[in-house]
Design a protein around this motif. Structure first.
Motif, PDB file in Angstrom:
ATOM      1  N   SER A 102       0.661  -1.078   0.275  1.00 20.87           N
ATOM      2  CA  SER A 102      -0.237  -0.290  -0.147  1.00 20.87           C
ATOM      3  C   SER A 102       0.363   1.783   0.118  1.00 20.87           C
ATOM      4  O   SER A 102       0.397   1.963  -0.639  1.00 20.87           O
ATOM      5  N   ALA A 103       2.036   1.149   0.862  1.00 19.89           N
ATOM      6  CA  ALA A 103       2.932   2.139   1.054  1.00 19.89           C
ATOM      7  C   ALA A 103       3.225   2.283  -0.817  1.00 19.89           C
ATOM      8  O   ALA A 103       3.511   3.838  -0.425  1.00 19.89           O
ATOM      9  N   PHE A 104       4.098   1.485  -1.352  1.00 19.54           N
ATOM     10  CA  PHE A 104       5.309   1.841  -2.147  1.00 19.54           C
ATOM     11  C   PHE A 104       4.598   2.003  -3.256  1.00 19.54           C
ATOM     12  O   PHE A 104       4.752   2.824  -4.299  1.00 19.54           O
ATOM     13  N   TYR A 105       2.781   1.825  -3.246  1.00 24.04           N
ATOM     14  CA  TYR A 105       1.779   2.365  -4.398  1.00 24.04           C
ATOM     15  C   TYR A 105       1.298   2.950  -3.900  1.00 24.04           C
ATOM     16  O   TYR A 105       0.399   4.014  -5.137  1.00 24.04           O
ATOM     17  N   ASN A 106       0.548   3.777  -3.057  1.00 21.21           N
ATOM     18  CA  ASN A 106       0.707   4.547  -2.587  1.00 21.21           C
ATOM     19  C   ASN A 106      -0.781   4.518  -2.775  1.00 21.21           C
ATOM     20  O   ASN A 106      -2.049   5.572  -3.620  1.00 21.21           O
ATOM     21  N   MET A 107      -1.701   3.664  -2.772  1.00 25.87           N
ATOM     22  CA  MET A 107      -2.753   3.685  -2.782  1.00 25.87           C
ATOM     23  C   MET A 107      -3.347   2.471  -1.471  1.00 25.87           C
ATOM     24  O   MET A 107      -2.323   2.098  -0.198  1.00 25.87           O
ATOM     25  N   PRO A 108      -4.368   2.588  -1.078  1.00 22.87           N
ATOM     26  CA  PRO A 108      -5.008   2.251   0.160  1.00 22.87           C
ATOM     27  C   PRO A 108      -5.212   0.474   0.432  1.00 22.87           C
ATOM     28  O   PRO A 108      -5.198  -0.046  -0.415  1.00 22.87           O
ATOM     29  N   GLU A 109      -5.090   0.428   1.421  1.00 26.01           N
ATOM     30  CA  GLU A 109      -4.196  -1.366   2.350  1.00 26.01           C
ATOM     31  C   GLU A 109      -5.763  -1.913   1.623  1.00 26.01           C
ATOM     32  O   GLU A 109      -5.684  -2.454   1.353  1.00 26.01           O
ATOM     33  N   SER A 110      -6.952  -1.444   2.100  1.00 24.35           N
ATOM     34  CA  SER A 110      -8.116  -1.983   1.742  1.00 24.35           C
ATOM     35  C   SER A 110      -8.195  -2.716   0.211  1.00 24.35           C
ATOM     36  O   SER A 110      -8.802  -3.868  -0.200  1.00 24.35           O
ATOM     37  N   ARG A 111      -7.828  -1.773  -0.531  1.00 19.91           N
ATOM     38  CA  ARG A 111      -7.957  -1.765  -2.180  1.00 19.91           C
ATOM     39  C   ARG A 111      -6.753  -3.283  -2.378  1.00 19.91           C
ATOM     40  O   ARG A 111      -6.745  -4.481  -2.913  1.00 19.91           O
ATOM     41  N   ILE A 112      -5.637  -3.145  -2.063  1.00 18.09           N
ATOM     42  CA  ILE A 112      -4.856  -4.729  -1.895  1.00 18.09           C
ATOM     43  C   ILE A 112      -4.883  -5.672  -1.387  1.00 18.09           C
ATOM     44  O   ILE A 112      -4.814  -6.790  -1.937  1.00 18.09           O
ATOM     45  N   ARG A 113      -5.928  -5.364  -0.070  1.00 14.68           N
ATOM     46  CA  ARG A 113      -6.326  -7.008   0.264  1.00 14.68           C
ATOM     47  C   ARG A 113      -7.816  -7.118  -0.432  1.00 14.68           C
ATOM     48  O   ARG A 113      -7.899  -8.261  -0.565  1.00 14.68           O
ATOM     49  N   ARG A 114      -8.611  -6.256  -1.315  1.00 16.96           N
ATOM     50  CA  ARG A 114      -9.483  -6.921  -1.408  1.00 16.96           C
ATOM     51  C   ARG A 114      -8.974  -7.683  -2.888  1.00 16.96           C
ATOM     52  O   ARG A 114      -9.517  -8.499  -3.534  1.00 16.96           O
ATOM     53  N   GLN A 115      -8.075  -7.309  -3.342  1.00 12.50           N
ATOM     54  CA  GLN A 115      -7.017  -8.023  -4.675  1.00 12.50           C
ATOM     55  C   GLN A 115      -6.435  -9.856  -4.010  1.00 12.50           C
ATOM     56  O   GLN A 115      -6.878 -10.032  -4.875  1.00 12.50           O
ATOM     57  N   LEU A 116      -6.422  -9.435  -2.954  1.00 14.34           N
ATOM     58  CA  LEU A 116      -5.501 -10.752  -2.729  1.00 14.34           C
ATOM     59  C   LEU A 116      -7.096 -11.428  -2.249  1.00 14.34           C
ATOM     60  O   LEU A 116      -6.884 -12.666  -3.084  1.00 14.34           O
ATOM     61  N   THR A 117      -8.575 -10.709  -1.674  1.00 14.33           N
ATOM     62  CA  THR A 117      -9.395 -11.795  -2.141  1.00 14.33           C
ATOM     63  C   THR A 117     -10.468 -12.168  -3.118  1.00 14.33           C
ATOM     64  O   THR A 117     -10.416 -13.397  -3.591  1.00 14.33           O
ATOM     65  N   THR A 118      -9.932 -11.220  -4.240  1.00 10.06           N
ATOM     66  CA  THR A 118     -10.045 -11.068  -5.791  1.00 10.06           C
ATOM     67  C   THR A 118      -9.722 -13.061  -6.116  1.00 10.06           C
ATOM     68  O   THR A 118     -10.163 -13.487  -7.140  1.00 10.06           O
ATOM     69  N   LEU A 119      -8.006 -13.010  -5.740  1.00  9.55           N
ATOM     70  CA  LEU A 119      -7.202 -13.792  -6.495  1.00  9.55           C
ATOM     71  C   LEU A 119      -7.631 -15.503  -5.613  1.00  9.55           C
ATOM     72  O   LEU A 119      -7.494 -16.094  -6.958  1.00  9.55           O
TER      73      LEU A 119
END
Length: 91
Positions: free
Chosen positions: A30-47
């Protein structure tokens, strides 16, 4: 803005670099790509729902596979895990 597909590819790349398994820090991504952590978590669930990865997270008492969580929202909103998840590539 970074696309969701790019984030998914990055997660798959990170898991593939470590013999098809990795501990992923959603906070760091999240910090590296400057995007909300919830969005990263959502992509994990999608995968995980697409059966591309096996996803495991801490529920406050024990490590639990994503498939055993009540729903994706509980997983995305849980913060008992310290932002670390185990990701395994599925063949």
């Amino acid at each position: 803005m970074i696309s969701d597909e790019y984030v998914q590819r990055e997660i798959l790349r990170l898991a593939g670099n470590n013999h098809k398994s990795a501990c992923i820090s959603t906070r760091r991504i999240s910090a590296f790509y400057n995007m909300p952590e919830s969005r990263i978590r959502r992509q994990l669930t999608t995968l995980a729902e697409q059966k591309k990865i096996r996803l495991t997270g801490w529920d406050g008492r024990a490590l639990r596979p994503y498939c055993e969580w009540a729903n994706a929202e509980d997983f995305v909103n849980s913060h008992a895990d310290g932002s670390h998840f185990r990701v395994e590539l599925l063949d």
